[in-house]
Design a protein around this motif. Structure first.
Motif, PDB file in Angstrom:
ATOM      1  N   THR A  16      13.173  61.423  40.897  1.00 46.96           N
ATOM      2  CA  THR A  16      12.724  60.678  42.068  1.00 46.96           C
ATOM      3  C   THR A  16      12.956  61.546  43.298  1.00 46.96           C
ATOM      4  OG1 THR A  16      13.236  58.514  41.115  1.00 46.96           O
ATOM      5  CG2 THR A  16      13.054  58.634  43.508  1.00 46.96           C
ATOM      6  N   VAL A  17      11.897  61.725  44.088  1.00 46.71           N
ATOM      7  CA  VAL A  17      11.997  62.501  45.334  1.00 46.71           C
ATOM      8  C   VAL A  17      11.977  61.514  46.489  1.00 46.71           C
ATOM      9  CG1 VAL A  17      10.945  64.260  46.784  1.00 46.71           C
ATOM     10  CG2 VAL A  17      10.862  64.489  44.286  1.00 46.71           C
ATOM     11  N   VAL A  18      13.025  61.542  47.295  1.00 46.27           N
ATOM     12  CA  VAL A  18      13.160  60.621  48.421  1.00 46.27           C
ATOM     13  C   VAL A  18      12.547  61.251  49.667  1.00 46.27           C
ATOM     14  CG1 VAL A  18      14.796  59.368  49.888  1.00 46.27           C
ATOM     15  CG2 VAL A  18      15.224  59.586  47.425  1.00 46.27           C
ATOM     16  N   ALA A  19      11.707  60.504  50.355  1.00 44.61           N
ATOM     17  CA  ALA A  19      11.036  61.007  51.557  1.00 44.61           C
ATOM     18  C   ALA A  19      12.040  61.236  52.680  1.00 44.61           C
ATOM     19  CB  ALA A  19       9.971  60.009  52.008  1.00 44.61           C
ATOM     20  N   ALA A  20      11.603  61.977  53.697  1.00 43.96           N
ATOM     21  CA  ALA A  20      12.453  62.248  54.860  1.00 43.96           C
ATOM     22  C   ALA A  20      12.873  60.943  55.530  1.00 43.96           C
ATOM     23  CB  ALA A  20      11.711  63.134  55.852  1.00 43.96           C
ATOM     24  N   GLN A  21      14.152  60.842  55.853  1.00 44.22           N
ATOM     25  CA  GLN A  21      14.683  59.693  56.577  1.00 44.22           C
ATOM     26  C   GLN A  21      14.820  60.111  58.036  1.00 44.22           C
ATOM     27  OE1 GLN A  21      15.309  56.765  54.568  1.00 44.22           O
ATOM     28  NE2 GLN A  21      14.151  58.163  53.240  1.00 44.22           N
ATOM     29  N   GLN A  22      14.236  59.358  58.948  1.00 46.49           N
ATOM     30  CA  GLN A  22      14.200  59.817  60.332  1.00 46.49           C
ATOM     31  C   GLN A  22      14.063  58.663  61.315  1.00 46.49           C
ATOM     32  OE1 GLN A  22      10.797  62.407  60.515  1.00 46.49           O
ATOM     33  NE2 GLN A  22       9.397  60.880  59.735  1.00 46.49           N
ATOM     34  N   ASP A  23      14.327  58.998  62.565  1.00 47.46           N
ATOM     35  CA  ASP A  23      14.148  58.068  63.677  1.00 47.46           C
ATOM     36  C   ASP A  23      13.367  58.789  64.774  1.00 47.46           C
ATOM     37  OD1 ASP A  23      16.031  59.911  64.408  1.00 47.46           O
ATOM     38  OD2 ASP A  23      17.587  58.485  64.957  1.00 47.46           O
ATOM     39  N   GLY A  24      12.301  59.450  64.356  1.00 48.78           N
ATOM     40  CA  GLY A  24      11.571  60.351  65.245  1.00 48.78           C
ATOM     41  C   GLY A  24      11.961  61.783  64.974  1.00 48.78           C
ATOM     42  N   GLU A  25      13.170  61.998  64.504  1.00 53.45           N
ATOM     43  CA  GLU A  25      13.678  63.308  64.099  1.00 53.45           C
ATOM     44  C   GLU A  25      14.404  63.113  62.780  1.00 53.45           C
ATOM     45  OE1 GLU A  25      16.454  66.960  65.867  1.00 53.45           O
ATOM     46  OE2 GLU A  25      15.935  65.234  67.114  1.00 53.45           O
ATOM     47  N   VAL A  26      14.235  64.046  61.857  1.00 51.45           N
ATOM     48  CA  VAL A  26      14.813  63.905  60.524  1.00 51.45           C
ATOM     49  C   VAL A  26      16.337  63.953  60.598  1.00 51.45           C
ATOM     50  CG1 VAL A  26      14.992  64.965  58.242  1.00 51.45           C
ATOM     51  CG2 VAL A  26      12.785  64.889  59.416  1.00 51.45           C
ATOM     52  N   TYR A  27      16.985  63.029  59.880  1.00 47.66           N
ATOM     53  CA  TYR A  27      18.442  63.077  59.770  1.00 47.66           C
ATOM     54  C   TYR A  27      18.834  64.324  58.994  1.00 47.66           C
ATOM     55  CZ  TYR A  27      18.132  58.091  60.947  1.00 47.66           C
ATOM     56  OH  TYR A  27      17.866  56.895  61.549  1.00 47.66           O
ATOM     57  N   ASN A  66      27.816  60.089  65.457  1.00 50.38           N
ATOM     58  CA  ASN A  66      28.418  59.040  64.630  1.00 50.38           C
ATOM     59  C   ASN A  66      27.367  58.055  64.117  1.00 50.38           C
ATOM     60  OD1 ASN A  66      30.926  60.171  64.950  1.00 50.38           O
ATOM     61  ND2 ASN A  66      31.672  58.658  66.408  1.00 50.38           N
ATOM     62  N   ARG A  67      26.351  57.792  64.929  1.00 50.81           N
ATOM     63  CA  ARG A  67      25.282  56.883  64.480  1.00 50.81           C
ATOM     64  C   ARG A  67      24.558  57.463  63.278  1.00 50.81           C
ATOM     65  NH1 ARG A  67      19.982  56.073  64.661  1.00 50.81           N
ATOM     66  NH2 ARG A  67      19.568  58.039  65.737  1.00 50.81           N
ATOM     67  N   ILE A  68      24.259  58.756  63.323  1.00 55.35           N
ATOM     68  CA  ILE A  68      23.543  59.391  62.216  1.00 55.35           C
ATOM     69  C   ILE A  68      24.438  59.490  60.975  1.00 55.35           C
ATOM     70  CG2 ILE A  68      22.438  61.540  61.455  1.00 55.35           C
ATOM     71  CD1 ILE A  68      21.587  61.935  64.387  1.00 55.35           C
ATOM     72  N   LEU A  69      25.737  59.675  61.197  1.00 55.23           N
ATOM     73  CA  LEU A  69      26.662  59.718  60.069  1.00 55.23           C
ATOM     74  C   LEU A  69      26.892  58.335  59.466  1.00 55.23           C
ATOM     75  CD1 LEU A  69      29.370  62.170  61.452  1.00 55.23           C
ATOM     76  CD2 LEU A  69      27.780  62.623  59.585  1.00 55.23           C
ATOM     77  N   GLY A  70      26.701  57.295  60.277  1.00 55.50           N
ATOM     78  CA  GLY A  70      26.987  55.940  59.819  1.00 55.50           C
ATOM     79  C   GLY A  70      28.460  55.613  59.832  1.00 55.50           C
ATOM     80  N   ARG A  71      29.253  56.418  60.571  1.00 51.90           N
ATOM     81  CA  ARG A  71      30.708  56.269  60.629  1.00 51.90           C
ATOM     82  C   ARG A  71      31.235  57.232  61.678  1.00 51.90           C
ATOM     83  NH1 ARG A  71      32.918  60.907  58.209  1.00 51.90           N
ATOM     84  NH2 ARG A  71      31.313  62.143  57.158  1.00 51.90           N
ATOM     85  N   PRO A  72      32.486  57.070  62.111  1.00 51.65           N
ATOM     86  CA  PRO A  72      33.067  58.080  63.002  1.00 51.65           C
ATOM     87  C   PRO A  72      33.295  59.401  62.255  1.00 51.65           C
ATOM     88  CG  PRO A  72      34.229  55.993  63.206  1.00 51.65           C
ATOM     89  CD  PRO A  72      33.352  55.874  61.999  1.00 51.65           C
ATOM     90  N   TRP A  73      32.891  60.479  62.883  1.00 52.09           N
ATOM     91  CA  TRP A  73      33.147  61.795  62.304  1.00 52.09           C
ATOM     92  C   TRP A  73      34.649  62.043  62.265  1.00 52.09           C
ATOM     93  CZ3 TRP A  73      34.773  66.506  64.921  1.00 52.09           C
ATOM     94  CH2 TRP A  73      34.735  67.639  64.086  1.00 52.09           C
ATOM     95  N   GLU A  74      35.118  62.779  61.277  1.00 47.29           N
ATOM     96  CA  GLU A  74      36.557  62.983  61.153  1.00 47.29           C
ATOM     97  C   GLU A  74      36.906  64.393  60.703  1.00 47.29           C
ATOM     98  OE1 GLU A  74      38.024  61.425  56.894  1.00 47.29           O
ATOM     99  OE2 GLU A  74      36.963  59.875  58.049  1.00 47.29           O
ATOM    100  N   ILE A  75      38.137  64.772  61.006  1.00 46.86           N
ATOM    101  CA  ILE A  75      38.741  66.016  60.543  1.00 46.86           C
ATOM    102  C   ILE A  75      40.003  65.649  59.777  1.00 46.86           C
ATOM    103  CG2 ILE A  75      40.096  68.024  61.305  1.00 46.86           C
ATOM    104  CD1 ILE A  75      38.082  68.494  63.490  1.00 46.86           C
ATOM    105  N   ALA A  76      40.225  66.300  58.654  1.00 44.57           N
ATOM    106  CA  ALA A  76      41.445  66.089  57.878  1.00 44.57           C
ATOM    107  C   ALA A  76      42.219  67.397  57.839  1.00 44.57           C
ATOM    108  CB  ALA A  76      41.114  65.625  56.466  1.00 44.57           C
TER     109      ALA A  76
END
Length: 308
Positions: free
Chosen positions: A151-162, A180-190
């Motif tokens: 299965t090939v998934v099409a580009a996911q975008q909001d005017g610009e590809v994620y 963070n919106r594009i990540l769907g979560r807060p970006w983090e460093i460990a």
């Protein structure tokens, strides 16, 4: 969720799995579309749900001198993928042997023979094999020989590809909210808490110095953060940069002041989730001016983290 480091001795229980293949750096909204497709296809077939990624990132293998660019650690990826419903994460060692495989060898020896996959899910721009010679059309053709569905998934975008590169560019510009919106979560460093020069303690704000490894460096500045230490969460404010107020500073530092924590953190692992960019890094006339500004940063961070 199972974390596997090699295709050798692949667990029999995972053979026939539906697998997404890719780097999954950041596990952003585009990656999540692949994961959702895996879960859907696996449910249809009553098969395990697998993600196959690569360690190190192929860019690090081919261009070892590249500046830090990773959006997350493997442990972070594993945690997020487990939350999204994945049963196992296979982190394939990306070495000269794998890089030198032709597209045919990759499908025949890895996907079919070693893993025994039942179905593969990839993005529209997926390439594989030596010199990236294989594309999605070739993948379909080669997998069909082994009765492996694709299965090939099409580009996911909001005017610009994620994309991971888009997130990196946003972090470099200090546009954390959009990243963070594009990540769907807060970006983090460990990282591991290291000994520092104790300047924060002298100013009345003792900080934890978190080791920076191969992570993308965001815009220098002050951030509202939420940190996890041994499973407990603590709000704080973080400074990331070169500390221009003080002379003879070398290297980029991530220093975190936790609002509700006291104790020894040296040598412990800390996850630092970046919730808001408060201001750029600035140079002050001296410690007292900096101390006044830190107090203001603490107030601003608390307001943001408390939803005020």
């Amino acid at each position: 969720m199972r974390l596997l480091r090699s295709a050798e001795s692949f667990p029999p229980a995972l053979r026939g799995a539906v697998a997404a293949i890719g780097n999954f750096d950041g596990v952003h909204l585009g990656h999540r579309a692949l994961v959702a497709t895996v879960c859907t296809e696996a449910a249809k077939r009553n098969r395990p749900r697998l993600v196959m990624t690569f360690e190190p990132h192929p860019r690090r293998f081919f261009v070892p001198s590249s500046p830090p660019f990773r959006l997350d650690a493997l442990s972070t990826r594993a945690r997020i993928l487990e939350q999204l419903g994945i049963d196992a994460l296979l982190a394939m060692p990306f070495d000269a042997r794998l890089a030198g495989q032709s597209p045919e060898e990759f499908v025949d020896h890895v996907l079919a023979e070693a893993l025994g996959l039942g179905h593969v899910v990839v993005g529209y721009d997926f390439t594989f094999g030596k010199a990236r010679a294989g594309d999605t059309a070739m993948l379909r053709e080669l997998c069909a020989r082994h009765d492996i569905g694709v299965t090939v998934v099409a580009a996911q975008q909001d005017g610009e590809v994620y994309s991971s590169s888009r997130v990196r560019a946003l972090l470099e510009k200090g546009e954390l909210a959009e990243a963070n919106r594009i990540l769907g979560r807060p970006w983090e460093i460990a990282g591991t808490v290291e000994h520092g020069d104790k300047r924060g303690r002298e100013l009345g704000y003792p900080t934890a110095n978190v080791a920076l490894t191969d992570f993308q460096i965001p815009k220098f500045g002050i951030y509202a953060v939420r940190c996890e230490i041994d499973g407990s969460l603590h709000d704080g404010v973080a400074s990331l940069g070169i500390r221009p107020t003080f002379a003879n500073q070398t290297g980029v530092k991530l220093e975190v002041y936790l609002f509700d924590f006291s104790g020894d953190l040296y040598g412990r692992e800390m996850r630092v989730a970046f919730h808001a960019f408060l201001r750029p890094e600035l140079k002050y006339e001296g410690p007292e001016a900096l101390k006044t500004q830190i107090a203001a940063d603490v107030r601003d961070a608390k307001k943001v983290l408390q939803g005020g």
